[in-house]
Design a protein around this motif. Structure first.
Motif, PDB file in Angstrom:
ATOM      1  N   GLN A 144       0.856  -1.187   0.000  1.00  0.00           N
ATOM      2  CA  GLN A 144       0.000   0.000   0.000  1.00  0.00           C
ATOM      3  C   GLN A 144       0.890   1.234   0.000  1.00  0.00           C
ATOM      4  OE1 GLN A 144      -3.217   0.068  -0.308  1.00  0.00           O
ATOM      5  NE2 GLN A 144      -3.813  -2.062   0.138  1.00  0.00           N
TER       6      GLN A 144
ATOM      7  N   ARG B 188       1.012   5.633  -0.600  1.00  0.00           N
ATOM      8  CA  ARG B 188       0.269   6.875  -0.805  1.00  0.00           C
ATOM      9  C   ARG B 188       1.099   7.762  -1.732  1.00  0.00           C
ATOM     10  NH1 ARG B 188      -0.718   8.726   4.086  1.00  0.00           N
ATOM     11  NH2 ARG B 188      -2.902   8.131   4.177  1.00  0.00           N
TER      12      ARG B 188
ATOM     13  N   THR C  86      10.792   1.918  -2.543  1.00  0.00           N
ATOM     14  CA  THR C  86      10.060   2.743  -3.506  1.00  0.00           C
ATOM     15  C   THR C  86      11.096   3.149  -4.551  1.00  0.00           C
ATOM     16  OG1 THR C  86      10.436   4.855  -2.377  1.00  0.00           O
ATOM     17  CG2 THR C  86       8.400   3.688  -1.820  1.00  0.00           C
TER      18      THR C  86
ATOM     19  N   GLU D 110      11.531   5.706  -6.265  1.00  0.00           N
ATOM     20  CA  GLU D 110      12.038   7.077  -6.180  1.00  0.00           C
ATOM     21  C   GLU D 110      13.210   7.178  -5.205  1.00  0.00           C
ATOM     22  OE1 GLU D 110       8.942   6.062  -5.797  1.00  0.00           O
ATOM     23  OE2 GLU D 110       7.771   6.954  -7.427  1.00  0.00           O
TER      24      GLU D 110
ATOM     25  N   ALA E 201      10.771  13.344  -6.401  1.00  0.00           N
ATOM     26  CA  ALA E 201       9.451  12.726  -6.264  1.00  0.00           C
ATOM     27  C   ALA E 201       9.348  11.826  -5.033  1.00  0.00           C
ATOM     28  CB  ALA E 201       9.113  11.922  -7.520  1.00  0.00           C
TER      29      ALA E 201
ATOM     30  N   ARG F 164       6.994  12.509  -2.354  1.00  0.00           N
ATOM     31  CA  ARG F 164       5.567  12.425  -2.683  1.00  0.00           C
ATOM     32  C   ARG F 164       5.055  10.987  -2.699  1.00  0.00           C
ATOM     33  NH1 ARG F 164       3.739  14.922  -7.510  1.00  0.00           N
ATOM     34  NH2 ARG F 164       5.740  15.276  -8.528  1.00  0.00           N
ATOM     35  N   VAL F 165       5.900  10.035  -2.289  1.00  0.00           N
ATOM     36  CA  VAL F 165       5.433   8.648  -2.187  1.00  0.00           C
ATOM     37  C   VAL F 165       5.713   8.147  -0.787  1.00  0.00           C
ATOM     38  CG1 VAL F 165       5.495   6.356  -3.187  1.00  0.00           C
ATOM     39  CG2 VAL F 165       6.261   8.289  -4.531  1.00  0.00           C
ATOM     40  N   GLU F 166       4.670   7.650  -0.168  1.00  0.00           N
ATOM     41  CA  GLU F 166       4.837   7.156   1.187  1.00  0.00           C
ATOM     42  C   GLU F 166       4.470   5.676   1.185  1.00  0.00           C
ATOM     43  OE1 GLU F 166       2.670   7.951   5.478  1.00  0.00           O
ATOM     44  OE2 GLU F 166       2.167   9.192   3.752  1.00  0.00           O
ATOM     45  N   PHE F 167       5.399   4.875   1.679  1.00  0.00           N
ATOM     46  CA  PHE F 167       5.107   3.444   1.796  1.00  0.00           C
ATOM     47  C   PHE F 167       4.276   3.244   3.057  1.00  0.00           C
ATOM     48  CE2 PHE F 167       5.995  -0.705   3.558  1.00  0.00           C
ATOM     49  CZ  PHE F 167       5.817  -1.536   2.471  1.00  0.00           C
ATOM     50  N   LEU F 168       3.078   2.685   2.931  1.00  0.00           N
ATOM     51  CA  LEU F 168       2.208   2.541   4.099  1.00  0.00           C
ATOM     52  C   LEU F 168       2.383   1.183   4.764  1.00  0.00           C
ATOM     53  CD1 LEU F 168      -1.028   4.145   2.585  1.00  0.00           C
ATOM     54  CD2 LEU F 168       0.690   5.240   4.047  1.00  0.00           C
TER      55      LEU F 168
END
Ligand SMILES: Cc1cc2nc3c(=O)[nH]c(=O)nc-3n(C[C@H](O)[C@H](O)[C@H](O)COP(=O)(O)OP(=O)(O)OC[C@H]3O[C@@H](n4cnc5c(N)ncnc54)[C@H](O)[C@@H]3O)c2cc1C
Ligand SMILES: Nc1ncnc2c1ncn2[C@@H]1O[C@H](COP(=O)(O)O)[C@@H](O)[C@H]1O
Lengths: 275, 320
Positions: free
Chosen positions: A173, A175, B69, B71, B180, B183-187
């Motif tokens: 998951q 965001r 991620t 990025e 970038a 602007r991406v967060e691993f949940l």
């Protein structure tokens, strides 16, 4: 939210096993009906779901623009997509032989710079090239976040998406803050895979993609379909890869039918020697 | 240094087996190679990589690289590739490698050959063979840029075996994240742990289709246990909820190439076949004698699976 959807026209995905090879090793798809690559159809469906409230599918709460790099004949695919609900279409005039994934990504980058969408949706791969590269390349050219292999998308407030990225045996998951690039799997058209900020949490879509009503197809004739020259978007048309002659994979000969389980086990032991 | 930089795929500080296929690719090119491990805990994982004859093992180990991620990871891979002057970067053809490679190719101004199954070297010129048209054609691709990026299909390159020796390990500093990255967060990662062998690595795969209904697990678990097999499923079986989505085999599921594949109550749609036709021996059990799966199976049994599967289990047990 404004969404750009990249779509590729391919030979009938259900009948790709009927392709032939010319003497020069060129792949021949004559006789196969051209269609949108299925994952691109799913990307369009996801875009429509993200720009509506789920119950009134005619009120577009945002803008959906479909774009293809393809020949004039690809316009009928774009028209059909306008009938399905897209607001505008763009055809970048090009044929497959002058394109590679990198060039499509560079062309898309130039289009995004002009159109300024919040989100670009693509199929995770197109079924002819099987490359799964354009989305990620586009994201890098733009300097945007990317989420590839998406099986679910939830838009929190049109500024960020929570995306379920399918990896082997698990779902990550993530965001992503918009603008971003997302590539989608077939799971994206399951009833609850996409939730826009306008949709109620309990809303469930019918499985799969929607089809255009006849009225909508007629009305779509008035929707704008623009043509752009490839050179306007990507002055440098140099390709980074080149495909030589193709081969057909070795045909798996249909084997034998066994009469019962006993014979099956015995053949697996003594003939195939795999158990 | 001309040669290949192999990017290892790590999971929880361990090297994923797909990496060993990318190493085999590097060895097949005949050029020297190095292995790069990026991630929190990469320094620990490096120990698993020193026995393959690499010129060196390079690690980029940083707490900010705990979750993957692209990025955050791609800039470090690109920097190590550039600093070392490697002319080829090879990654795994998995959700990890196929996410990383295109982004990396752009950073390196490189052409990308995705999901390759063969490398051919002819007079110093390389061509890569890869599946196209949903597995119905094999294309030969040449890369026209000085640097090549490839992702290596695990089912087509055997896992490299350790050859002894000890490659020196050196660490490299983490490169600056892409802008970038913020602007991406691993949940979180949602996994369902299974005791069975991994689908991509199992010697035997037992797959079931929609026809198994609610008895999917009840019928296939004992059979898989008896064969030491992994369990797979058609999309229809997954969609109907008979099987978990992670075990789907096919174009949008896993690609498998086991020694032995059982297709039980599976019709043999083009998208399913795309994921399993590399299996050495294919067995189909289907009550419809005209099911397309029989056209590609080595052994076909026309039977009702609800009686055939228990019989098969009994027969296997009787002979073991
Ligand atoms: C874009 C796209 C991507 C797709 N990706 C995938 C993918 O990755 N993987 C995948 O598997 N599919 C995929 N599909 C779906 C695929 O087209 C088929 O719908 C699916 O594989 C069918 O699954 P099935 O064979 O279990 O079901 P069915 O087609 O319903 O077949 C069931 C079979 O069971 C047999 N049967 C029924 N009862 C019995 C019995 N009692 N005993 C013995 N046999 C019996 C029937 O004769 C039949 O052959 C995709 C489709 C699309 C459009
Ligand atoms: N010629 C094209 N025109 C528009 N979109 C394309 C084109 N080629 C690829 N794409 C998009 O990029 C995705 C991935 O394609 P590929 O990287 O070729 O597997 C496709 O599913 C499309 O969304």
């Amino acid at each position: 939210m404004k969404i750009l959807v990249a779509v590729k026209r391919v030979a009938d995905p259900e009948n790709l096993n009927k392709i032939k090879l010319s003497a020069q090793g060129k792949i021949d798809t004559t006789g196969l009906e051209p269609k949108a690559s299925p994952y691109d159809d799913y990307a369009l469906e996801a875009a429509l779901r993200l720009t509506e409230n789920g119950t009134n599918t005619k009120a577009r709460l945002g803008e959906v623009v479909v774009v293809t790099f393809g020949p004039k004949e690809a316009e009928s695919m774009l028209r059909a997509m306008l009938g399905t609900g897209a607001d505008r279409a763009i055809r970048v005039d090009a044929t497959d032989d002058v394109l590679d994934g990198d060039l499509v990504a560079r062309g898309l980058k130039a289009l995004v710079d002009k159109e300024k969408p919040d989100l670009v949706l693509l199929g995770y791969q197109q079924v002819e090239s099987e490359s799964a590269q354009v989305g990620a390349q586009l994201a890098e050219y733009l300097g945007w976040p990317q989420v590839t292999f998406a099986g679910s998308i939830k838009s929190e407030d049109d500024r960020a998406l929570v995306v379920g990225r399918e990896v082997e045996g698990a779902t990550a998951q993530l965001r992503a803050t918009l603008p971003a690039v997302v590539t989608v799997l077939d799971k994206i058209v399951k009833p609850k895979s996409v939730q826009s900020k306008h949709t109620s949490a309990t809303h469930a879509y019918p499985e799969g993609v929607r089809f255009a009503a006849l009225m909508a197809i007629m009305a779509a004739k008035k929707k704008p379909l623009a043509e752009v020259k490839l050179a306007e978007l990507a002055p440098d048309a140099t390709l980074k890869v080149h495909y030589g002659a193709a081969e057909l994979p070795p045909k798996r000969a249909a084997g034998v039918k066994v009469k019962d389980v006993k014979e099956l086990v015995s053949k697996l032991k003594t003939e195939a020697k795999v158990i | 240094m001309a040669g290949t930089l192999v990017v290892a795929e790590l999971s929880e500080g361990k090297v994923k087996k797909a990496t060993l296929s990318a190493i085999t690719f590097a060895k097949q090119t005949g050029a020297p190679f190095a292995i790069l491990a990026v991630g929190a805990g990469a320094a620990g994982a490096a120990k698993e990589l020193t026995g393959f004859g690499a010129q060196k093992v390079i690690t980029v180990d940083d707490a900010s690289l705990a979750a993957y991620t692209v990025e955050r990871f791609a800039p470090s891979v690109a920097k190590v590739a550039k600093d070392g002057g490697w002319d080829t970067v090879a990654v795994t053809a998995t959700a990890f490698g196929k996410d990383l490679a295109p982004r990396l190719a752009v950073k390196l101004g490189a052409g990308y050959a995705p999901d390759i199954s063969t490398v051919k070297i002819d007079g110093g010129k390389r061509a890569y063979r890869r599946s196209q048209y949903s597995g119905n054609a094999l294309g030969w691709v040449e890369i026209t840029t000085p640097v090549h990026v490839v992702s290596v299909r695990q089912t087509e390159f055997p896992a490299a075996e350790a050859s002894g020796g000890a490659s020196p390990v050196e660490s490299a500093a983490k490169a600056l994240d892409d802008a970038a990255a913020a602007r991406v967060e691993f949940l979180k990662l949602e996994t369902s742990k299974s005791e069975r062998p991994d689908l991509g690595e199992a010697r035997v795969v037992v797959s079931g289709g929609r026809a198994l209904k609610e008895q999917f697990g009840q019928l296939l678990n004992p059979l898989a246990d008896a064969l030491g097999a992994a369990i797979g499923a058609s999309r229809a079986a997954c969609d109907a909820g008979y099987a978990p989505p992670e075990i789907q085999v096919g174009q949008t599921g896993r690609t498998v190439a086991p020694q032995l594949y059982f297709a039980i109550g599976i019709s043999g749609a083009i998208q399913h076949i795309a994921g399993m036709k590399g299996a050495k021996t294919i067995v189909a059990i289907n009550k419809d004698p005209d099911a397309p799966i029989f056209q590609i199976s080595d052994y076909g049994l026309v039977a009702d699976l609800f009686t055939a599967v228990p019989e098969l289990l009994a027969e296997l047990k009787a002979h073991s």
